[in-house]
Design an enzyme around this catalytic site. Sequence first.
Site, PDB file in Angstrom:
ATOM      1  N   ASP B 356       0.829  -1.208   0.000  1.00 19.86           N
ATOM      2  CA  ASP B 356       0.000   0.000   0.000  1.00 19.86           C
ATOM      3  C   ASP B 356       0.863   1.257   0.000  1.00 19.86           C
ATOM      4  OD1 ASP B 356      -2.342  -1.433   0.054  1.00 19.86           O
ATOM      5  OD2 ASP B 356      -2.572  -1.346   2.233  1.00 19.86           O
ATOM      6  N   HIS B 415      -6.198  -2.897 -51.006  1.00 17.54           N
ATOM      7  CA  HIS B 415      -5.117  -3.321 -50.105  1.00 17.54           C
ATOM      8  C   HIS B 415      -4.049  -4.097 -50.880  1.00 17.54           C
ATOM      9  CE1 HIS B 415      -7.904  -2.182 -46.953  1.00 17.54           C
ATOM     10  NE2 HIS B 415      -7.026  -2.492 -46.017  1.00 17.54           N
TER      11      HIS B 415
END
Lengths: 425, 425
Positions: B356, B415
């Site tokens: 913590d 493409h």
Amino acid sequence: MELITNPQPLQWPTLLKRPIFDNAEIQQRVMPILQEVAKRGDEAIRHYTQLFDKVTLNAFQVSEEEMAEAQRLVPETLQQAIAQAKRNIELFHTAQYDAEKQIETMPDVICWRKSVGIEKVGLYIPGGTAPLFSTVLMLGVPAQIAGCQEIILCTPADQYGKVNPAILFTAHLVGIQKIYKIGGAQAIAAMAYGTATIPKVHKIFGPGNQYVTAAKQLVSQTGTAIDMPAGPSEVLIIADHTANAKFVAADLLSQAEHGTDSQVILLTTHAPLANAVNAEIARQLETLPRKSIAEKALENSKIIVLPDTETAMAMSNVYAPEHLILAVEDPDALGEKVINAGSVFLGHYTPESAGDYASGTNHTLPTNGYAKAYSGVSLDSFVRKITFQHISKQGLKNIGLTISTMAEAEQLRAHAAAVYVRLEE
Amino acid sequence: MELITNPQPLQWPTLLKRPIFDNAEIQQRVMPILQEVAKRGDEAIRHYTQLFDKVTLNAFQVSEEEMAEAQRLVPETLQQAIAQAKRNIELFHTAQYDAEKQIETMPDVICWRKSVGIEKVGLYIPGGTAPLFSTVLMLGVPAQIAGCQEIILCTPADQYGKVNPAILFTAHLVGIQKIYKIGGAQAIAAMAYGTATIPKVHKIFGPGNQYVTAAKQLVSQTGTAIDMPAGPSEVLIIADHTANAKFVAADLLSQAEHGTDSQVILLTTHAPLANAVNAEIARQLETLPRKSIAEKALENSKIIVLPDTETAMAMSNVYAPEHLILAVEDPDALGEKVINAGSVFLGHYTPESAGDYASGTNHTLPTNGYAKAYSGVSLDSFVRKITFQHISKQGLKNIGLTISTMAEAEQLRAHAAAVYVRLEE
């Protein structure tokens, strides 16, 4: 394409504004579908599949016979291409694996991260005219490398109840066992909530139409993670005097053919290129089966002439394109200045379609300016990096006062006490 | 704490169910605040700050004088503790930096990722009784390492218009220049949309009450990224016969004191430990200033006795705790079996409070079962990993057929054409 010359930086944000899609209305239409699937499970899926996909399925799951049939239907050349792309994608994504590095932050205080695959993931592959088997590679390969224990795939069937064989072939190649012939918002709901047939997953990946996108957005608010927020695909090209108008036009068109809402932008430092590209686009358009889609997308697209590539890069960073092509003399140097982009293509022989299919990078990328805060899909998207720490008794003596002093100052006494009781022993 | 012995796996999901918070109502109340801030900017901020925080501010930004004053007000011992924690957090998060690895997926096809800091990030630090300066470290340190160019911090002032000096001291220590004395949903809105005074950011981090959480959730749907979805904090402890009841009780209490909605679970293979821990909890509770909060949290908490640590780990993986403490004989071996958890604390001398505050790991972690799909905050949270690729003319010859075969099969001719035009040259 509309031509703009030397706009002032103050004008840039307006010039680069993307169309805003308000999906509140679509969310309203999708919500009842999600609720029905949550409540009635497979029965609801069956209902919506009949309603939207116009097909009645005996079983949702693709059978072994269907898988075997698909292997026979995919031409050898395509099989080889897919296998080559898979190898490249595997190579690139395997290199993204982080080995555990233990860090001793203080003596006897050892911390590390461990990549653990997300247990259950769901991949969504749209149906429709273009069978996106390439997306099966882009999602399935990293999911396998990550070690995801359950990988399921949902994709809608056609009116005959069949899934495109290239999708099945590719799924089989990457080792995906569970393929369900369902699509739309109902497929997203099935994966988010689970049904008797479809397993519930922790994270959902993949592209889709606006209903799929809205469904993903909605389930992401109730505990199911999603890959990223979605918007129309886009490319921005920066081109200087060394650029080839034919190449640039082809790259712009390869983005424009995706959809009428595709975004296509050319920034050039070489004014004559603007006209040459426009002429090339007109010429190349004629050869395209998806000409009408590309034409529509080009209506909202722009060519902007700018004084130098630095200015162009500054503008690109404001736009934050999904795909950025640097068709310039020194693409590596210019590439160093990229701050906001999804994927960058350097030089005259690196078309976007290389990354779309086969070079190895992922093609699931942040659109709509999300590149300012989000990365594209990668191995990271399929793992959690769990932190671990191991502190010895001596280690806690070393770090204890730091912890308890901070905890007391935050008025969290029990946090400090967890140190005190241990040091008192 | 309620005691349950040897529940069957089928019962686990019910037993481990978290309370469901319906925040639709709170979102309804927060939405007008967001809209007002988007429309009226600083004026709206001033209005809501008077309304909710009961303070009228001359200026939102913390002045240099206030910063200097804060440095004088923080005791030397606390300054040292914060500095030590900062070093540890820095060490651990710096090690998370990925150097660019260039991968040649095919000859002359080179791909890599580059970590680029998110340009503008906003950190939110709640006000209230407990000044969460530790969260300033947990968010500010990785933001600095990531190279974020603009780091702003919002935190509400008290009724005298002051921000807790420890928060200002810590912000100064990590090099945060722009600190604004605003809080609540209005602070989240200010950072998401920008005002004349508060810069707009791309991603918002930090904990907060249910209004802050709802505001973060709402802005995340309109283009601002957030760290992760939030829920009440929680710990699960697996303890065997080697565990110390005092330590276990202290760890449970350190979680329980966070809030009345905190989740606390103990799984033990050693039945006598259950009673010993309950007795210790009763004893230790008496010493805690936040006793009433912890008591309330413990009402919904459970001790579950299970036959062995393997079963306990299986149950923990179903729950997916934010914090997981392994107070067992061989924590490293058991740790190998963790699939779902935010952060794992191994052994008897590794309290959750170490992570913590000070050990170096991050304390911003996935709660509410989100650990199944999300990681805690790390350096990754503050960067985008942008992919780059550079293909030479020869490289495109090597990979071209793969690209064009796949593109044609997906019926995306343009493409493929982007390859053809280049190879024709």
